[in-house]
Design a protein around this motif. Structure first.
Motif, PDB file in Angstrom:
ATOM      1  N   ALA A 168      -3.181 -37.728   3.301  1.00  0.00           N
ATOM      2  CA  ALA A 168      -1.908 -38.386   3.600  1.00  0.00           C
ATOM      3  C   ALA A 168      -1.908 -38.664   5.094  1.00  0.00           C
ATOM      4  CB  ALA A 168      -0.731 -37.489   3.221  1.00  0.00           C
ATOM      5  N   PRO A 169      -1.167 -39.667   5.536  1.00  0.00           N
ATOM      6  CA  PRO A 169      -1.136 -39.929   6.984  1.00  0.00           C
ATOM      7  C   PRO A 169      -0.534 -38.733   7.724  1.00  0.00           C
ATOM      8  CG  PRO A 169       0.526 -41.227   5.842  1.00  0.00           C
ATOM      9  CD  PRO A 169      -0.292 -40.559   4.793  1.00  0.00           C
ATOM     10  N   GLU A 170      -0.980 -38.528   8.960  1.00  0.00           N
ATOM     11  CA  GLU A 170      -0.463 -37.409   9.751  1.00  0.00           C
ATOM     12  C   GLU A 170       0.984 -37.625  10.170  1.00  0.00           C
ATOM     13  OE1 GLU A 170      -2.940 -36.451  13.070  1.00  0.00           O
ATOM     14  OE2 GLU A 170      -4.745 -36.362  11.838  1.00  0.00           O
ATOM     15  N   ARG A 196       1.538 -43.539   1.211  1.00  0.00           N
ATOM     16  CA  ARG A 196       0.491 -43.572   0.183  1.00  0.00           C
ATOM     17  C   ARG A 196      -0.341 -42.294   0.325  1.00  0.00           C
ATOM     18  NH1 ARG A 196      -2.313 -49.001  -0.190  1.00  0.00           N
ATOM     19  NH2 ARG A 196      -0.490 -49.351  -1.467  1.00  0.00           N
ATOM     20  N   VAL A 197      -0.391 -41.513  -0.756  1.00  0.00           N
ATOM     21  CA  VAL A 197      -1.134 -40.258  -0.789  1.00  0.00           C
ATOM     22  C   VAL A 197      -2.322 -40.444  -1.728  1.00  0.00           C
ATOM     23  CG1 VAL A 197      -1.002 -37.826  -1.455  1.00  0.00           C
ATOM     24  CG2 VAL A 197       0.964 -38.919  -0.356  1.00  0.00           C
ATOM     25  N   ARG A 198      -3.478 -39.948  -1.308  1.00  0.00           N
ATOM     26  CA  ARG A 198      -4.689 -40.058  -2.122  1.00  0.00           C
ATOM     27  C   ARG A 198      -5.169 -38.657  -2.516  1.00  0.00           C
ATOM     28  NH1 ARG A 198      -6.445 -45.229  -1.700  1.00  0.00           N
ATOM     29  NH2 ARG A 198      -5.688 -46.408   0.085  1.00  0.00           N
ATOM     30  N   GLU A 208     -10.165 -41.071  -7.808  1.00  0.00           N
ATOM     31  CA  GLU A 208      -9.110 -40.948  -6.801  1.00  0.00           C
ATOM     32  C   GLU A 208      -7.799 -41.454  -7.377  1.00  0.00           C
ATOM     33  OE1 GLU A 208      -9.305 -41.734  -2.258  1.00  0.00           O
ATOM     34  OE2 GLU A 208      -8.675 -43.614  -3.194  1.00  0.00           O
ATOM     35  N   ALA A 209      -6.779 -40.635  -7.307  1.00  0.00           N
ATOM     36  CA  ALA A 209      -5.431 -41.038  -7.703  1.00  0.00           C
ATOM     37  C   ALA A 209      -4.694 -41.463  -6.443  1.00  0.00           C
ATOM     38  CB  ALA A 209      -4.696 -39.877  -8.368  1.00  0.00           C
ATOM     39  N   VAL A 210      -4.052 -42.622  -6.502  1.00  0.00           N
ATOM     40  CA  VAL A 210      -3.245 -43.100  -5.388  1.00  0.00           C
ATOM     41  C   VAL A 210      -1.788 -42.989  -5.813  1.00  0.00           C
ATOM     42  CG1 VAL A 210      -2.712 -45.046  -3.891  1.00  0.00           C
ATOM     43  CG2 VAL A 210      -5.074 -44.659  -4.640  1.00  0.00           C
ATOM     44  N   VAL A 211      -1.057 -42.160  -5.092  1.00  0.00           N
ATOM     45  CA  VAL A 211       0.342 -41.907  -5.419  1.00  0.00           C
ATOM     46  C   VAL A 211       1.210 -42.523  -4.327  1.00  0.00           C
ATOM     47  CG1 VAL A 211       2.086 -40.149  -5.885  1.00  0.00           C
ATOM     48  CG2 VAL A 211      -0.301 -39.761  -6.575  1.00  0.00           C
ATOM     49  N   GLU A 212       2.068 -43.438  -4.739  1.00  0.00           N
ATOM     50  CA  GLU A 212       3.002 -44.073  -3.810  1.00  0.00           C
ATOM     51  C   GLU A 212       4.260 -43.212  -3.735  1.00  0.00           C
ATOM     52  OE1 GLU A 212       2.314 -46.761  -2.047  1.00  0.00           O
ATOM     53  OE2 GLU A 212       0.436 -47.255  -3.044  1.00  0.00           O
ATOM     54  N   VAL A 213       4.528 -42.659  -2.563  1.00  0.00           N
ATOM     55  CA  VAL A 213       5.724 -41.839  -2.354  1.00  0.00           C
ATOM     56  C   VAL A 213       6.760 -42.719  -1.661  1.00  0.00           C
ATOM     57  CG1 VAL A 213       6.662 -39.793  -1.229  1.00  0.00           C
ATOM     58  CG2 VAL A 213       4.340 -39.740  -2.186  1.00  0.00           C
ATOM     59  N   PRO A 214       7.881 -43.008  -2.331  1.00  0.00           N
ATOM     60  CA  PRO A 214       8.887 -43.887  -1.730  1.00  0.00           C
ATOM     61  C   PRO A 214       9.587 -43.212  -0.551  1.00  0.00           C
ATOM     62  CG  PRO A 214       9.707 -42.979  -3.788  1.00  0.00           C
ATOM     63  CD  PRO A 214       8.268 -42.539  -3.651  1.00  0.00           C
ATOM     64  N   VAL A 233       0.158 -31.609   5.614  1.00  0.00           N
ATOM     65  CA  VAL A 233       1.451 -31.742   6.286  1.00  0.00           C
ATOM     66  C   VAL A 233       1.568 -33.139   6.889  1.00  0.00           C
ATOM     67  CG1 VAL A 233       2.900 -30.900   8.173  1.00  0.00           C
ATOM     68  CG2 VAL A 233       1.610 -29.286   6.782  1.00  0.00           C
ATOM     69  N   ILE A 234       2.740 -33.730   6.720  1.00  0.00           N
ATOM     70  CA  ILE A 234       3.091 -35.007   7.352  1.00  0.00           C
ATOM     71  C   ILE A 234       4.216 -34.736   8.341  1.00  0.00           C
ATOM     72  CG2 ILE A 234       4.253 -37.217   6.972  1.00  0.00           C
ATOM     73  CD1 ILE A 234       2.926 -37.448   4.307  1.00  0.00           C
ATOM     74  N   THR A 235       4.160 -35.373   9.494  1.00  0.00           N
ATOM     75  CA  THR A 235       5.247 -35.281  10.451  1.00  0.00           C
ATOM     76  C   THR A 235       6.066 -36.559  10.373  1.00  0.00           C
ATOM     77  OG1 THR A 235       3.958 -33.880  11.927  1.00  0.00           O
ATOM     78  CG2 THR A 235       5.873 -34.993  12.877  1.00  0.00           C
ATOM     79  N   VAL A 236       7.361 -36.422  10.094  1.00  0.00           N
ATOM     80  CA  VAL A 236       8.280 -37.551  10.075  1.00  0.00           C
ATOM     81  C   VAL A 236       8.867 -37.670  11.466  1.00  0.00           C
ATOM     82  CG1 VAL A 236      10.374 -38.502   9.054  1.00  0.00           C
ATOM     83  CG2 VAL A 236       8.807 -37.151   7.638  1.00  0.00           C
ATOM     84  N   SER A 237       8.660 -38.819  12.104  1.00  0.00           N
ATOM     85  CA  SER A 237       9.077 -38.983  13.487  1.00  0.00           C
ATOM     86  C   SER A 237       9.374 -40.437  13.815  1.00  0.00           C
ATOM     87  CB  SER A 237       7.970 -38.471  14.411  1.00  0.00           C
ATOM     88  OG  SER A 237       8.287 -38.703  15.756  1.00  0.00           O
TER      89      SER A 237
END
Length: 121
Positions: free
Chosen positions: A15-17, A26-28, A75-81, A115-119
């Motif tokens: 997942a993106p940092e 987008r999570v893989r 690979e599963a690609v999961v779109e997290v809204p 972990v993803i940081t929301v910023s």
């Protein structure tokens, strides 16, 4: 809960940092069919904010189905809204900070975490 005729190994999570509030993610998830038969697996992705005691321990953020033959890696690609990161506080709001991303076959079986940081910055 949808038991199949094969077994799966969850091998990787990406997942993106960092993500800006209001943006989808987008999570893989990489997994391997470790059984002797072809099969289908529904990969579930949950979010959690361990430091936030007003939210559930974790909540379902998205899912995707994959199929694979014996020994095959997929690979599963999961779109997290973006809405999955929000909470109600008189209006829908996105809190900044760290969010755990967990992946697996069910809420009781989540072998992968990042972990993803929301910023805003």
């Amino acid at each position: 809960h949808g038991l199949g005729y094969t077994t799966w190994a969850y091998e990787g999570l990406w997942a993106p940092e960092r993500v800006a509030p209001g943006r989808p993610v987008r999570v893989r998830v990489t997994l391997r069919n470790t059984g002797r038969r072809a099969g289908r697996e529904v990969v579930q992705v949950y979010l959690a904010r361990p430091q936030d005691h007003e939210r559930p321990v974790r909540w379902l953020a998205g899912f995707a189905a994959v199929t694979a033959g014996p020994g095959e890696q997929v690979e599963a690609v999961v779109e997290v809204p973006a809405r999955a990161f929000q909470h109600w506080a008189g209006a829908w709001r996105t809190a900044e900070g760290e969010v755990s991303v967990l992946a697996g076959r069910s809420a009781a079986d989540l072998p992968l975490e990042t972990v993803i940081t929301v910023s805003y910055s």
